[in-house]
Design a protein around this motif. Structure first.
Motif, PDB file in Angstrom:
ATOM      1  N   ARG A  43       0.784  -1.085   0.077  1.00 16.17           N
ATOM      2  CA  ARG A  43       0.167   0.068   0.147  1.00 16.17           C
ATOM      3  C   ARG A  43       0.953   1.265   0.060  1.00 16.17           C
ATOM      4  O   ARG A  43       0.192   2.469   0.135  1.00 16.17           O
ATOM      5  N   ALA A  44       2.078   1.022  -0.025  1.00 16.74           N
ATOM      6  CA  ALA A  44       3.120   2.267   0.095  1.00 16.74           C
ATOM      7  C   ALA A  44       2.965   2.993  -1.273  1.00 16.74           C
ATOM      8  O   ALA A  44       2.677   2.226  -2.114  1.00 16.74           O
ATOM      9  N   PRO A  45       3.055   4.427  -1.153  1.00 16.77           N
ATOM     10  CA  PRO A  45       3.052   5.232  -2.604  1.00 16.77           C
ATOM     11  C   PRO A  45       4.172   4.418  -3.687  1.00 16.77           C
ATOM     12  O   PRO A  45       3.772   4.625  -4.721  1.00 16.77           O
ATOM     13  N   GLU A  46       5.363   4.204  -3.142  1.00 16.90           N
ATOM     14  CA  GLU A  46       6.093   3.774  -4.328  1.00 16.90           C
ATOM     15  C   GLU A  46       5.722   2.565  -4.918  1.00 16.90           C
ATOM     16  O   GLU A  46       5.906   2.150  -6.074  1.00 16.90           O
ATOM     17  N   HIS A  47       5.075   1.591  -4.131  1.00 15.37           N
ATOM     18  CA  HIS A  47       4.544   0.406  -5.003  1.00 15.37           C
ATOM     19  C   HIS A  47       3.238   0.537  -5.719  1.00 15.37           C
ATOM     20  O   HIS A  47       2.971   0.076  -6.844  1.00 15.37           O
ATOM     21  N   ASN A  51       1.959  -0.435  -9.164  1.00  8.71           N
ATOM     22  CA  ASN A  51       0.630  -1.195  -9.426  1.00  8.71           C
ATOM     23  C   ASN A  51      -0.375  -0.485  -8.754  1.00  8.71           C
ATOM     24  O   ASN A  51      -0.418  -0.696  -7.308  1.00  8.71           O
ATOM     25  N   PRO A  52      -1.323   0.625  -9.312  1.00  8.43           N
ATOM     26  CA  PRO A  52      -2.201   1.097  -8.436  1.00  8.43           C
ATOM     27  C   PRO A  52      -3.193   0.374  -7.624  1.00  8.43           C
ATOM     28  O   PRO A  52      -3.817   0.984  -6.760  1.00  8.43           O
ATOM     29  N   GLN A  53      -3.483  -0.951  -8.166  1.00  5.01           N
ATOM     30  CA  GLN A  53      -4.094  -1.781  -7.456  1.00  5.01           C
ATOM     31  C   GLN A  53      -3.434  -2.146  -5.964  1.00  5.01           C
ATOM     32  O   GLN A  53      -4.264  -2.754  -5.088  1.00  5.01           O
TER      33      GLN A  53
END
Length: 214
Positions: A43-47, A51-53
């Motif tokens: 759920r971190a911004p970089e991930h 992947n927006p999901q």
């Protein structure tokens, strides 16, 4: 296509396991970057930028970042001549996709960490609720897949004599079934196929315990 291939995954993720199997089957060198689902790193911004999901895996390959395990497998089938993981005939492809979707879109979809975590939250249940949920949906889903395997097209593997995308989906789901104690006693075809797959080097290299120990 010589740039580094990077797989963002989690060692126990079924979807990641599928992609590791196909990468190992193709002999493609890749670097793993762990995204710890239990720590919430997905759920971190970089991930989310990958992947927006907020899911794994994400595969960086050919200058692109790809998501969704089955779509990744199909992309590799279309771009790597050695990737013969979908049959050449339309009916065969339909059958392999049916088996794959029955696992990835029906069983996995209701048993991922987000869904089960929410069930535990709204019921106030603990690990017993999680285990009961997993046993029910994995057990019922795999029983249906076993029925689908009662077909002349089933061979040493889910479809024919070489592993396909269906086997890449089946083996991780069997791993989860065993982990949660689902009843597999009557699923003779499935257990036979899973055992045949597990003997292959690519499946061994992609196994969660192998990856965790690396």
């Amino acid at each position: 296509m010589s740039e580094e291939i990077v797989l963002y995954d989690y060692w126990r993720s079924s979807a990641s396991y599928r992609v590791r199997i196909v990468l190992e089957s193709l002999g493609l060198a890749y670097r793993r970057v762990s995204v710890d689902l239990l720590a919430g790193e997905q759920r971190a911004p970089e991930h989310r930028a990958r992947n927006p999901q907020g899911l794994v895996p994400a595969l960086v390959i050919d200058g692109q970042t790809l998501t969704q395990s089955l779509a990744i497998i199909e992309y590799l089938c279309e771009t790597r001549p050695a990737a013969r993981f979908l049959p050449a005939d339309p009916l065969g492809r339909q059958r392999v996709r049916t088996l794959s979707y029955a696992i990835a879109m029906e069983i996995h979809a209701v048993c991922n960490t987000g869904v089960v975590g929410h069930v535990m939250e709204i019921t106030g249940g603990g690990e017993g609720v999680r285990a009961d949920w997993m046993k029910k949906f994995i057990g019922e889903g795999l029983a249906a897949v076993e029925a689908l395997l009662d077909n002349p097209a089933t061979g040493a593997f889910c479809h024919g004599e070489t592993p396909t995308m269906a086997d890449f989906c089946l083996v991780p789901q069997i791993y989860n079934a065993e982990r949660w104690g689902a009843d597999l006693s009557g699923l003779t075809q499935m257990r036979r196929i899973a055992e045949a797959c597990r003997m292959l080097p690519a499946f061994k290299a992609a196994h969660p315990e192998t990856v965790k120990a690396a």
